[in-house]
Design an enzyme around this catalytic site. Sequence first.
Site, PDB file in Angstrom:
ATOM      1  N   HIS A 106      40.643  46.463  34.619  1.00 38.65           N
ATOM      2  CA  HIS A 106      39.499  45.561  34.717  1.00 38.65           C
ATOM      3  C   HIS A 106      38.516  46.172  35.702  1.00 38.65           C
ATOM      4  O   HIS A 106      38.897  46.944  36.594  1.00 38.65           O
ATOM      5  CB  HIS A 106      39.935  44.187  35.210  1.00 38.65           C
ATOM      6  CG  HIS A 106      40.743  43.430  34.207  1.00 38.65           C
ATOM      7  ND1 HIS A 106      40.913  42.067  34.280  1.00 38.65           N
ATOM      8  CD2 HIS A 106      41.427  43.834  33.101  1.00 38.65           C
ATOM      9  CE1 HIS A 106      41.664  41.659  33.277  1.00 38.65           C
ATOM     10  NE2 HIS A 106      42.000  42.710  32.548  1.00 38.65           N
TER      11      HIS A 106
ATOM     12  N   GLU B 169      37.038  45.066  38.289  1.00 39.13           N
ATOM     13  CA  GLU B 169      37.351  44.808  39.697  1.00 39.13           C
ATOM     14  C   GLU B 169      38.504  45.687  40.180  1.00 39.13           C
ATOM     15  O   GLU B 169      38.486  46.172  41.318  1.00 39.13           O
ATOM     16  CB  GLU B 169      37.724  43.332  39.905  1.00 39.13           C
ATOM     17  CG  GLU B 169      36.637  42.353  39.541  1.00 39.13           C
ATOM     18  CD  GLU B 169      36.670  41.903  38.083  1.00 39.13           C
ATOM     19  OE1 GLU B 169      36.056  40.867  37.778  1.00 39.13           O
ATOM     20  OE2 GLU B 169      37.297  42.579  37.235  1.00 39.13           O
TER      21      GLU B 169
ATOM     22  N   CYS C 125      39.290  37.406  36.574  1.00 37.77           N
ATOM     23  CA  CYS C 125      40.484  36.750  36.053  1.00 37.77           C
ATOM     24  C   CYS C 125      41.442  36.479  37.219  1.00 37.77           C
ATOM     25  O   CYS C 125      41.195  36.886  38.353  1.00 37.77           O
ATOM     26  CB  CYS C 125      41.151  37.632  34.998  1.00 37.77           C
ATOM     27  SG  CYS C 125      41.956  39.099  35.683  1.00 37.77           S
TER      28      CYS C 125
ATOM     29  N   CYS D 181      42.607  39.738  38.989  1.00 38.41           N
ATOM     30  CA  CYS D 181      41.577  40.361  39.818  1.00 38.41           C
ATOM     31  C   CYS D 181      41.241  39.499  41.025  1.00 38.41           C
ATOM     32  O   CYS D 181      41.065  40.014  42.136  1.00 38.41           O
ATOM     33  CB  CYS D 181      40.330  40.633  38.993  1.00 38.41           C
ATOM     34  SG  CYS D 181      40.588  41.893  37.714  1.00 38.41           S
TER      35      CYS D 181
END
Length: 160
Positions: free
Chosen positions: A48, A50, A78, A81
């Site tokens: 992801h 992040e 999410c 993260c």
Amino acid sequence: MQKAIEQAEGALAAGEFPVGCVMVYQDRILVTGARRGTVGNRGNEIDHAEMVALRRLIDNEHHVDHENITVFCTMEPCLMCYGALILAGIGTVVFAYEDVMGGGTGCDLAQLRPLYKNSCIEVRPGILRGKSLQLFKTYFSDPNNRYWKGSLLAQYTLNQ
């Protein structure tokens, strides 16, 4: 946030899910990240934006007070993260577009264990939401993009 949008635009141009992330300290960009692993059928749920940016922050050994880092994301982090940002001691998360399917910032930290409960992370939603929404509409409108196709997030996005 504009720099995070640019990261997301780059991801979209590469056929990836359009999420970008920028970590800023004292008005200086430390690291950036963009979503990877959504092209084809790879099913990568680790890279992801992040997480990519956090990895770069650690790899570059920026010796800064993480409480004074602001993270700008084109989509609400999410749960994975958000938890990683809390554990990293990040002070502020600013995001553009809400993740109605898997956003983690709505968690009631007071109900969690002390490691998370004692976090002082600040969350600011909706910054440049329209620009981010347009990237997600473009992504979900492209029949070649299969990641989260037909999901609640895709339906929610395309109905706006």
